[in-house]
Enzyme design. Structure first.
Site: not given
Ligand SMILES: [Fe+2]
Length: 271
Positions: A30-31, A58-59, A143, A168, A170
């Site tokens: 997602e990142n 969420n991204h 997440h 999520h 990191h």
């Protein structure tokens, strides 16, 4: 996270796959797009390296083409507890060697945006998978921000799923273990990216973000060092987890600290 992940996975994933021979490789992406979401090109890149399924969080909608792409593929997941009508799926059934691993992506609600109840969603998925004939081989990427919510979820479904792995924050946690019912659990697997940073963001950028109007400060990913964080989960034929082993490859997790790992760990599992 950032661009460092890209170099890290190119460097480490082929060797990990060659040496560990995993049946399934799952990556949270997602990142991937410089910290914000993921594109079809990133997904193709991950698949070309041997990643079978890409989870998110969420991204997921940060890139314009994702909502269209996710409807054309089964292997990019968005959280299953997003409201009805959201594009894409939160469940993927990966078939290999006459076996099936169900992969579920869920997102938490503590300190996160409002979404459907992840506990209810998981229960509905288990009902739909018809688990009356025993435990399915089922992996969950949960997440979420709060360790307590991830842990509560894992204990609630301990014995019903094979693994609950958090993403999520990191930040990799040191609590990888097998729960009493046989579910492998780790509160957060950490990120693949530059740990000489603040959760993958350049230190100067994040400090400015905190001290000024956050809306006006662009967060710039850190891209100097490469570290891959992951986890290897081994399942029995019954779907019960037998072993969970965190993976950390790269010498930059804490660059200013001496490397106190034993030589085998320091070289990484690719050696
Ligand atoms: Fe996230």
């Amino acid at each position: 996270m950032g661009d460092a992940w890209c170099n890290a996975i190119r460097l480490y994933i082929p060797g990990l796959i060659k040496n560990l021979q995993p049946d399934v490789v799952i990556a949270n992406g997602e990142n991937a797009a410089n910290g914000r979401g993921i594109t079809a090109a990133h997904c193709r890149n991950l698949h070309s390296l041997g990643v079978d399924c890409i989870t998110s969080g969420n991204h997921i909608w940060d890139q314009d083409d994702t909502a269209g792409y996710i409807q054309q593929t089964r292997t990019l997941l968005r959280p299953a507890n997003y409201p009805a009508g959201a594009p894409g799926n939160g469940l993927y059934l990966h078939e290999f060697d006459a076996r099936t691993l169900a992969i579920v992506n869920l997102i938490g609600r503590r300190f996160m945006q409002p979404v459907d109840d992840p506990f209810d969603t998981m229960s509905r998925i288990l009902d739909a998978l018809n688990t009356t004939n025993g435990r399915p081989h089922l992996f969950v990427d949960f997440h979420a921000e709060a360790a307590s919510e991830k842990m509560a979820f894992a204990h609630r479904f301990d014995g019903s799923v094979s693994a609950v792995i958090g993403t999520h924050t990191h930040v990799p946690t040191a609590d990888a273990r097998i729960l009493p019912g046989g579910t492998a659990y780790m509160t957060d697997v950490g990120m693949t990216g530059d740990y000489d940073s603040i959760v993958g963001i350049r230190k100067d950028s994040y400090l400015q973000h905190l001290s000024a109007d956050p809306q006006k400060q662009k967060l710039i990913p850190a891209n100097r060092y490469m570290t891959l964080c992951g986890v290897l989960v081994t399942l029995a034929e019954t779907g019960r987890a037998e072993k969970i082993q965190p993976l950390r490859l790269g010498d930059s997790l804490i660059p200013s600290m001496p490397d106190t790992r034993n030589p085998v760990e320091a070289r990484g599992l690719t050696d």
